[in-house]
Write a protein that holds these residues in place. Structure first.
Motif, PDB file in Angstrom:
ATOM      1  N   VAL A   1       2.942  11.529  -6.436  1.00 43.60           N
ATOM      2  CA  VAL A   1       4.250  10.982  -5.701  1.00 43.60           C
ATOM      3  C   VAL A   1       4.043  10.067  -4.545  1.00 43.60           C
ATOM      4  N   GLU A   2       4.756   9.095  -4.535  1.00 43.83           N
ATOM      5  CA  GLU A   2       4.906   8.222  -3.552  1.00 43.83           C
ATOM      6  C   GLU A   2       5.634   8.580  -2.297  1.00 43.83           C
ATOM      7  N   VAL A   3       5.088   8.933  -1.178  1.00 41.21           N
ATOM      8  CA  VAL A   3       5.970   9.312  -0.134  1.00 41.21           C
ATOM      9  C   VAL A   3       6.110   8.066   0.857  1.00 41.21           C
ATOM     10  N   GLY A   4       4.920   7.251   0.814  1.00 36.95           N
ATOM     11  CA  GLY A   4       5.499   6.259   1.807  1.00 36.95           C
ATOM     12  C   GLY A   4       4.891   5.040   1.234  1.00 36.95           C
ATOM     13  N   ASN A   5       5.209   3.791   1.752  1.00 37.40           N
ATOM     14  CA  ASN A   5       5.013   2.551   1.137  1.00 37.40           C
ATOM     15  C   ASN A   5       5.162   1.517   2.470  1.00 37.40           C
ATOM     16  N   ILE A   6       3.958   0.748   2.582  1.00 42.45           N
ATOM     17  CA  ILE A   6       3.915  -0.509   3.684  1.00 42.45           C
ATOM     18  C   ILE A   6       3.479  -1.622   3.053  1.00 42.45           C
TER      19      ILE A   6
ATOM     20  N   GLN B   1       0.891  -1.187   0.098  1.00 44.31           N
ATOM     21  CA  GLN B   1       0.156   0.027   0.080  1.00 44.31           C
ATOM     22  C   GLN B   1       0.770   1.195  -0.171  1.00 44.31           C
ATOM     23  N   GLU B   2       0.514   2.115  -0.858  1.00 43.40           N
ATOM     24  CA  GLU B   2       1.450   3.224  -1.150  1.00 43.40           C
ATOM     25  C   GLU B   2       0.536   4.381  -0.657  1.00 43.40           C
ATOM     26  N   PHE B   3       1.420   5.322  -0.110  1.00 45.72           N
ATOM     27  CA  PHE B   3       0.880   6.672   0.446  1.00 45.72           C
ATOM     28  C   PHE B   3       1.206   7.763  -0.733  1.00 45.72           C
TER      29      PHE B   3
HETATM   30 MG    MG Z   1       7.395   2.325  -5.484  1.00 46.83          MG
END
Ligand code: MG
Ligand code: ATP
Length: 424
Positions: free
Chosen positions: A265-270, A206-208
């Motif tokens: 823009v992807e700022v976080g990724n879990i 899951q990306e933020f």
């Molecule tokens: Mg990525």
């Protein structure tokens, strides 16, 4: 702090060799300096912003039960050979020691934390464990051209959680997801929780994502529910017989409304980690029945320097950056005009001291330069409040918010109160 103590200067013009808005403003405003493609120095102003971003991240990771540690950036090649990523990780930077031995320069830390944990985890009683660091990462990015958005050397918070069961990991995943939402709210960033393909090591990630024209990713999202899906995943899920992507992306899973396509823009990724690393490093524990079992884990990344680039991309006008209060390098920018007049100088110095004594973070522009230059720098640097003292302000302070045109004459005490200082 006095402006002249910064040791840096703003630039009259924006740098010609930078294409992205964030690089242009951050360099011109004296936040960062470019050493090479994707390599930047954080100047005093930029470091203040970075420290504030990282403090917010640290606070929320601690609240969510994480414990901070610091792992090395220099990784023996062997750790990466064990997982096979020595050859398969495209952006891995490698170096040789003059005294023998090869190393990877850390782009991420699964190869370090799994063998580390094997020293400390042997029983179900040792789990769960949640460890994080905020560290400089290195990746040999091919296209390092968008300022702080895609660097070869950058800052990241990475947290790894280890659990006895998948259910326990999934429960913690939810705690982390909420912590991420809290962090981005505090940072003043509007994020879309976006489903994405997890790559090799997890089913789903899951990306933020932050909607921005300059974003490298394309997502389909619902602006009302703040949820989305990454186009790349969408591609993977498409059946070979389905029609165009446009007709294929469906409705919002929350409100059933139409999804919008946008750059982000992807700022976080879990993501939950599959068993791969636990198998590679034999990270097992004895469960309640004494059986050796592989640990379950989750990985939670957040690009703290990319966050700064993203905020510069989405919070600016034609004159410069407009920082959210939570991460502005200072709370107020005090401009001294007519400083050659002893009365004005004395009054401004007194106001500066009162603000400092009240615990307000203030940048005091005491330079002997024109009013025009001071105003332009205040807009460019983007501190949320501008406080001017001049002959015209007649013993008061002229206050203006960076993102408003309204000005107001107020007393020092009122300014301190407005900025949540402690009046003594
Ligand atoms: Mg990525
Ligand atoms: P991207 O898809 O943008 O290449 P990623 O999916 O490889 O990033 P992760 O490995 O999950 O990124 O890293 C966690 C976070 O670190 C990302 O969400 C992003 O905010 C940040 N990040 C990743 N690569 C870079 C980079 N080259 N420069 C700056 N920040 C980065």
């Amino acid at each position: 702090m006095k402006f002249s103590e910064l040791g840096t200067k703003t630039l009259r013009n924006s740098p010609k060799d930078e294409e992205s808005v964030n690089a242009k403003f951050l360099i011109q405003g004296g936040f960062i300096n470019k050493l090479g493609a994707g390599i930047y120095t954080f100047l005093p102003l930029g470091l203040k912003v970075l420290n504030k971003v990282e403090s917010i991240v640290r606070e929320e990771m601690d609240v969510a039960g994480g414990t901070e540690l610091l792992m090395p950036a220099l990784h023996p090649a062997e750790n990466w050979q064990i997982t096979g990523r020595w050859d398969s990780f495209d952006a891995l930077l490698k170096t040789k020691s003059n005294f023998g031995g090869e190393y990877a320069i850390g782009p991420t830390h699964e190869e370090i934390i799994y063998p580390l944990l094997s020293h400390f985890v042997s029983s179900y009683k040792d789990l769960p464990v949640s460890l994080y660091q905020i560290q400089t990462k290195f990746r040999d990015e091919k296209r390092a051209k968008s300022g702080l958005m895609r660097c070869r050397e950058f800052r990241m918070k990475d947290l790894y959680s280890f659990h006895a069961t998948g259910e326990d990991r999934d429960k913690y995943y939810e705690v982390m997801r909420k912590a991420y939402l809290k962090i981005f709210k505090r940072l003043g960033l509007n994020v879309i929780e976006t489903k994405a393909s997890g790559g090799t090591f997890s089913e789903l990630s899951q990306e933020f994502q932050v909607i921005a024209e300059s974003g490298e990713d394309t997502i389909y999202y619902c602006s009302k529910c703040k949820i989305g899906i990454n186009k790349e995943l969408r591609r993977e899920l498409r059946s070979p017989t389905s029609g165009s992507l446009k007709s294929d992306f469906g409705a919002c899973s929350g409100c059933k409304g139409e999804l919008i396509e946008g750059h982000a823009v992807e700022v976080g990724n879990i993501f939950p980690l599959k068993k791969k690393f636990a198998e590679d490093f034999k990270l097992t524990f004895k469960d309640k029945s004494g059986k050796d079992t592989l640990v379950e884990a989750g990985c939670y990344g957040l690009g703290t320097s990319r966050v700064i680039g993203t905020i510069a991309e989405v919070c600016h006008d034609s004159k410069g950056i407009i920082w959210p209060r939570s991460i502005a390098p200072f709370s107020v920018h005090l401009l001294e005009l007519d400083g050659k007049k002893a009365k004005i100088k004395a009054f401004t110095q007194k106001a500066y001291k009162r603000l400092l004594d009240a615990g307000v973070e203030v940048l005091y522009d005491e330079r002997d330069v024109s009013a025009g230059e001071k105003f332009a720098d205040a807009d460019l640097i983007g501190i949320p409040f501008r406080a001017v003292i001049s002959e015209k302000t007649g013993g008061k302070i002229e206050l203006k918010e960076r993102n408003s045109k309204k000005i107001k004459l107020i007393k020092v005490d009122e300014l301190i109160k407005k900025l949540n200082g402690n009046i003594r």
